[in-house]
Structure formats: C-alpha cells, structure tokens
Design a protein around this motif. Structure first.
Motif, short mmCIF file in Angstrom:
data_model
loop_
_atom_site.label_atom_id
_atom_site.label_comp_id
_atom_site.label_asym_id
_atom_site.label_seq_id
_atom_site.Cartn_x
_atom_site.Cartn_y
_atom_site.Cartn_z
N VAL A 1 -12.41 1.09 -3.48
CA VAL A 1 -11.49 -0.05 -3.50
C VAL A 1 -12.29 -1.32 -3.81
O VAL A 1 -13.21 -1.68 -3.08
N GLU B 1 0.80 -1.22 0.00
CA GLU B 1 0.00 0.00 0.00
C GLU B 1 0.84 1.27 0.00
O GLU B 1 0.29 2.35 -0.17
N LEU C 1 -9.64 0.65 -8.19
CA LEU C 1 -8.89 1.39 -7.17
C LEU C 1 -8.78 2.82 -7.68
O LEU C 1 -7.98 3.11 -8.56
#
Lengths: 113, 227
Positions: free
Chosen positions: A33, A3, A105
């Motif tokens: 997401v 991440e 995303l």
C-alpha cells in the motif's frame, strides 16, 4: 472509508488465484500500500474479517508493506523522498515535481495450502 | 504451504469498469467531466453557471453524487436534458463515486441526445482521487475561503487534475488567500494543469472556463473520441 470495494477486490483476486492453484486454504496475503494513497490497513483488515467468512480465505493473515512516497524533480531529475509538506528538490530547490512512487495498491504474493 | 507470486493491481476492477463507461460515452459522442471538491466549494454552482453559459450550444446531462438528498439534482433539472442522482448513503463506498456506480446512471441518461456530461462527485478531497470513473477530464474546484494550503494538504487530487477552478474570487478582499502561493503549489505538483480563477456568484471568469470545456469537447470529437 472507501476500503470496502478494495477489500472485495482483494478477496476476489485471492479466491481466483487459490482456485487456479487448486488450494484448499489461503493462509497469507501480502499487500503493498503506497504511502500517498488514502487506504488504511486497519480498515481493510476489518472488512476482510467480515467478508472472507465462509470462504477458503477466512482467517488468512494479511501482511501490509508500505511503499514510500517518491518524487522526481522536473528540473534536475533527482529522485527524492518528500518531507512533510515542502516538496522542494534537495539538490536544486525546484518545486516542480512528479510523483513516481507511493500510489501503489497491489497484492504482491499469497500463501496457500 | 505454497507461495504464489502475483503483483496484481487491486484497483484493476474499478479501472476495467471505468474503461467500459468511457467506451459507452465515446460511442455516443459524450464528453464527460468529473468535478471534485470539498463540500461547499461550489461544484453545483459551477455546473449551473456552465449550463447557463453553454445553453443553446450544447446539450448537457448531469450526474449528482451525494451521500444523501436530491437537493442538487432538483437545482439542475430545469437546465439539463437529463439528471441522475446517485445517493451513496446505502452503498458500501459512500465517500466517493466509483466506476460501478456510474454505469447504471449512464444507462438512465439520454446519451444519444447529449454532448456533455458533468459529473458532480461526492464532496471530499481524498477518496475521489483514488477512483477513475471513465471521464475524459478531471477537475478540482477549490474556493478561496478554504485557504491556499489545500494543494499542500491534499496533493493527490491536485496532482491528477486536468484543471483546477478557483471559485468565490469575489471574496478575495475578505480572506487571507494568496493566489500566487496556491498556483505555485499546484503547478509544482502538476505540469499540465490549467487553473481558472472565477466567481460563480458574479460570473467573473466563467467565460474562459467554458471555452476550455468547449475546446476539450471539440478536440475529443476531432480525434473521433478515441481517448
């Protein structure tokens, strides 16, 4: 744990957009997401707190929305939400599918002052 | 307070660097394969076997991605025209190669001498599925001791693969691995995938895998490397 780079990109995009809008502060970033991605909102928040320090995005509120997994049957084209591990079509029982949702995303919107 | 509507893909930065990498590879006529698997499935063994079989036909370079050590780079260096080890231990992303790690590695390789680049990704079935590197083909190696349920547990990496290599088939008599179940699960997720059953230990089945690599390379060059 992948991440870090993603959070870096979120901050880059947010700061660029804030500059374009001549904002003094980023107060909220809304993110989508997909359920099928491996990205963890908790990890993104953790990195965001560290990496946004001393920028105009510091203390911005991150809002996460999960995009559901969706697959399309290759035989009868029915779109359905897969359950657990068995991804068979509820209409024709075929197991040949393609993924049409759940891999998203993206930043959907931001709020600035 | 003002709201800014965006819909901005967050992975775009990685995708843009991947596109640059691919351009660089295409300029030099190098065909690149991103090899992904869990740790121990046989990525390095597959690279070694592929190099041994294609020796004399192709000039091959290798990029080794690992969290730590240069063990794999040591193993392949005698056969390759160039090897670069990417150690992800001190990098922010240590669970997968990402496009920005490939860029400096490509610049260290003798691309002008190479035909084929084999990229060994970090051993992991989750993270590498999120990142494109600039490769022409994505390959997953799965070995029979891991079980036939891997495509069900980690669908994403199998859904995007151009090919899946089932390695260690010499162990089939000793493990509960149903190859028909495994194939059905992958073909359910992916209509274009090619599946190769082979053993890097005995060499069985390596030929058809190598033919796929050669055909991919030739058709990519035939198209003027436009893809």
């Amino acid at each position: 744990m992948h991440e870090f780079g993603v959070t870096e990109s979120i901050i880059d995009i947010a700061l660029k957009e804030a500059r374009k809008a001549q904002a003094r502060k980023v107060t909220k970033i809304s993110l989508v997401v997909g359920e099928l991605t491996g990205f963890m909102p908790d990890c993104i928040e953790f990195y965001f707190d560290l990496m946004s320090k001393d920028t105009i995005a510091e203390k911005a509120n991150l809002h996460f929305e999960s995009a559901p997994a969706q697959v399309r049957c290759r035989s009868c084209l029915t779109i359905f939400r897969p359950k657990d591990t068995l991804w068979a079509c509820p209409k024709c029982q075929s197991q040949g599918i393609e993924i049409v949702g759940g891999r998203e995303l993206y930043i959907e919107s931001m709020e600035v002052e | 307070m003002r709201k800014i509507e965006l819909v901005q893909n967050i992975l775009e930065a990685n995708e843009a660097i991947a596109a640059q990498n691919k351009r660089l590879l295409n300029e030099h006529g190098v065909f690149a394969i991103n090899i992904m698997s869990s740790p121990g499935a046989g990525k390095t063994s597959l690279i070694l076997q592929t190099m041994a079989r294609l020796k004399g036909k192709l000039k091959i370079g290798v990029i080794e991605g690992d969290v730590a050590s240069t063990l794999d780079a040591e193993k392949v260096k005698n056969e390759a025209v160039g090897v670069v080890q990417i150690s992800t231990r001190n990098m922010p992303e240590n669970c997968s190669l990402i496009a920005s790690m490939l860029d400096p590695a490509l610049k260290k390789l003798p691309l002008e001498e190479m035909d084929l680049l084999l990229i060994e990704n970090v051993g992991n079935l989750i993270c590498p599925s999120e990142f494109v590197l600039g490769e022409h083909k994505r390959v997953v190696v799965s070995s029979v001791p891991e079980g036939d349920d891997k495509p069900i547990k980690y669908p994403m990496i199998f859904a995007d693969a151009d090919a899946v290599v089932v390695n260690k088939t010499d162990l089939l008599p000793y493990v509960d691995f149903d190859i028909a179940v495994f194939r059905r699960a992958i073909e359910g997720l992916n209509s274009k995938v090619k599946i190769f059953e082979l053993s890097c230990k005995t060499g069985a089945g390596i030929e058809s895998w190598c033919s796929w690599v050669l055909n991919g390379l030739m058709s990519s060059q035939g198209r003027g490397n436009s893809t």
